[in-house]
Design an enzyme around this catalytic site. Structure first.
Site, PDB file in Angstrom:
ATOM      1  CD  GLU B  49      36.809 -14.773 -44.932  1.00  0.00           C
ATOM      2  OE1 GLU B  49      38.002 -14.658 -45.195  1.00  0.00           O
ATOM      3  OE2 GLU B  49      36.319 -15.762 -44.374  1.00  0.00           O
ATOM      4  CG  ASP B  60      33.968 -24.666 -41.902  1.00  0.00           C
ATOM      5  OD1 ASP B  60      34.624 -23.732 -41.378  1.00  0.00           O
ATOM      6  OD2 ASP B  60      33.611 -24.673 -43.084  1.00  0.00           O
TER       7      ASP B  60
END
Lengths: 392, 274
Positions: B49, B60
């Site tokens: 990824e 995040d």
């Protein structure tokens, strides 16, 4: 882009999957309560007995004479409890949170006005409260920070990104992602994923609804123009919304031009932004050609935000409202003008609207009426202005 | 069948799971990113990824936020993502590459142009963290037109009916978020993750990779036993190289060693040795 929560092509529901369940619950909760006469009655009771509504509509004669054009009326949101319009939305959402079983409230704040309003209603309703506030904003709004502490709220200083309002929203969303089973995120402006832009607008529309009645009493007609400052855009949409179908009423929004649009140091997302997706909405955003959100600047912390509520992006797009950017210098000059002519010290955010209202009044000429939203009082800004002008 | 689907099919046949490390493109420079991707594939990464940094990564935690800030403040531009993928492909990295980002950088370029570019440089899939199924039709169409898979997220709070819709509209694999919250390394797997894996395996046959909080082999083995087809590791990997003053090669050695451990934990055979 035909789903729920759209204003033309703006708005929508751009939320990470971890937030979807809670946001849908919020949609359902709000949809149910907004049709519940009991909820409305309770909220209206608090708005009147606790927040001090209706706020006065004041005819600013000396200011109008000084400017020499249309008559300027001030919608005195600065006289609402906690000193700004933020209490309208805070009361509505906190009551909703309580009724949907939440015991904890979180919020972001820029100037600190929304943080104070949220801390206030949390104290009132017995809810735990944590406020996210950027380090830069904490520095320029120390007094509001202390007020939140007095009201029993915990202030979390945000040190990520530009350390201002947008980063406080990011941080509050991160908190909400892991706490939404017992926490309500009380967004302070008409931004965020559906249902926030609609819900916050509904709670703020009391400003425009009262204005309509008060202008009818005072002048027997609709105002010719409405003016308000636009950061995320909650006081302005609150003033504008009840007049949207009254086509003869012109609407003007004052964005923050900071040191000037050309300098790149500003927060004027409608005037200078491009379409994109931030904080859950498709809207106009100050960003670079790679889609990275720009750092913004304004003397008014409450306008220091790189995007704008999607409904404003829509009103701009269809030409129903016109948006202009007002510089720090112009706002500071209006800050003094209103203080000296009317004995009212406006918040620096509202001073942007005062400057624009003066221009609009001059253009409209005599025998016309302009209503400007005086969204907040300027006590919080006195220190900062004194410092900027070398007087402390 | 897409390259990603093939990876999962082959792993399934062997009884293994996929190890999917996340790399923030441009953190410590794109040359470092290229080196990192190569080492991770040496360690056995099945899919990589590659994160396209965004200024406001609201899903995040601090570790990935910092990585994105480092990349952006050193002048990262979207074009560098495409260039980096081109470079790793030219240096013989064969594993599928999933580009993970937020929606705005994609909107700015345009969904169509973004997917065309990805396809041209040899990426295999795209994932936009803040794009739920309600809003994803444009990206889905652009990705499909360019032969890219669209990876979608499922959270512990996602109900069965919604999970079915997500899994039906996803391709390649589905990314199961282990916990309601943000990215960031944790020591163990929460019960919510195990319950989610169990639920998802009853809903659809599309492979499910578990992410958010993965940092050690015990978690990986637990995820595999609970029905995951793979695991995604991000923050823990970043911590290895961001919290050290070692030389670049020594750092990459550490990363490779750690990745190898996690890859081994996805292998069926090793479970029996434990």
């Amino acid at each position: 882009m035909t789903g729920e929560g759209y204003f033309g092509r703006f708005g929508g529901f751009y939320a990470p999957e971890v937030l979807v369940y809670s946001l849908k619950e919020l949609q359902a909760g709000y949809s149910k309560l907004s049709r519940d006469p009991g909820f409305k009655e309770e909220l209206n009771g608090l708005l009147s007995t606790y927040a001090g509504r209706p706020t006065p509509l004041y005819c600013a004669r000396r200011l109008s004479e000084k400017i020499g054009g249309a008559t300027i009326y001030l919608k005195r949101e600065d006289l609402a409890h906690t000193g700004s319009h933020k209490i309208n939305n805070a009361l509505g959402q906190a009551l909703l949170a309580k009724k949907t079983g939440r015991s904890r409230i979180i919020a972001e704040t820029g100037a600190g006005q929304h943080g104070v309003a949220t801390a206030t209603v949390s104290a009132l309703l017995g809810l735990d409260c944590e406020i996210y506030m950027g380090e830069v904003d904490v520095e320029r709004q120390k007094l509001n920070c202390y007020r939140m502490n007095l009201l029993g709220a915990k202030v979390n200083v945000v040190k990520s990104g530009s350390r201002t309002l947008k980063d406080s929203i990011n941080e509050a969303m991160r908190d909400y992602a892991s706490t939404s089973d017992h926490t309500h995120y009380l967004i302070g402006s008409v931004v965020g994923p559906h249902p926030y832009p609609t819900m916050v607008r509904d709670f703020q529309s009391v400003i425009g609804a009262e204005t309509k009645d008060q202008m009818a009493s005072a002048t027997g007609k609709l105002p010719d123009a409405l003016v308000a400052c636009v950061g995320g855009g909650s006081n302005s949409i609150g003033l504008f919304h009840p007049f949207i179908d009254d086509r003869e009423v012109q609407m003007f929004g004052a964005e923050a031009a900071g040191e000037g649009i050309d300098t790149g140091s500003h927060s004027a997302s409608i005037v200078a932004g491009k379409e994109g997706v931030l904080h859950g909405s498709r809207t106009l955003i100050l960003q670079d050609e790679n889609g990275q959100v720009s750092e913004t600047a304004s003397v008014a912390a409450g306008l220091d935000y790189p995007a704008v509520g999607p409904e404003h992006a829509f009103l701009n797009c269809i030409g129903r409202a016109a948006y202009t950017a007002v510089t720090d210098r112009e706002a500071l000059s209006a800050f003094h003008l209103l203080s000296e002519t009317e004995g009212i010290i406006p918040a620096l955010e509202s001073a942007h609207a005062i400057h624009l209202a003066a221009n609009v009044a001059r253009e409209l000429g005599p025998d016309k009426n302009v209503v400007v939203s005086l969204s907040g009082r300027g006590d919080k800004d006195v220190d900062q202005v004194a410092r900027l002008e070398g007087k402390s | 069948m897409s390259a990603i689907a093939k990876v999962f099919e082959n792993l399934k046949r062997a009884g293994d799971g996929a190890y999917i490390p996340y790399v923030c493109c441009g953190d410590r420079g794109t040359r470092f990113t290229t080196g990192l991707v190569k080492r991770l594939t040496c360690a056995g990464a099945d899919i990589v990824e590659l994160g396209l940094p965004f200024s406001d990564p609201l899903a995040d935690g601090p570790t990935i936020q910092s990585a994105m800030v480092r990349a952006l403040s050193s002048g990262f531009r979207t074009q560098m993502l495409f260039d980096t993928i081109s470079t790793v492909r030219s240096e013989d990295v064969k594993v599928p590459i999933v580009v993970m980002t937020y929606y705005n950088p994609i909107v700015r370029m345009g969904e169509k142009a973004f997917c065309e570019n990805l396809s041209k440089v040899g990426a295999d899939a795209v994932l936009a963290v803040d794009l739920p199924i309600e809003e994803s039709s444009e990206l889905d169409a652009a990705a499909a037109d360019n032969g890219l898979d669209v990876i979608k997220l499922v959270a512990p709070t996602t109900g069965d009916e919604r999970a079915r819709r997500i899994m039906n509209s996803a391709s390649g694999f589905v990314y199961a978020v282990s916990v309601s919250g943000v990215t960031g390394a944790k020591d163990s797997l929460p019960d919510t993750a195990l319950a989610l894996l169990k639920r998802l395996s009853d809903i659809s046959a599309i492979p499910v990779a578990l992410g958010f909080g993965i940092s050690n082999r015990r978690q990986v083995m637990n995820a595999m036993s609970a029905g995951a087809s793979g695991v995604v590791e991000g923050s823990a990997l970043i911590s290895i190289y961001s919290q050290s003053s070692l030389e670049e090669d020594a750092l990459l050695d550490l990363v490779e060693k750690h990745a190898r451990e996690l890859k081994n934990a996805t292998k069926q055979t090793l479970h029996c040795d434990e």
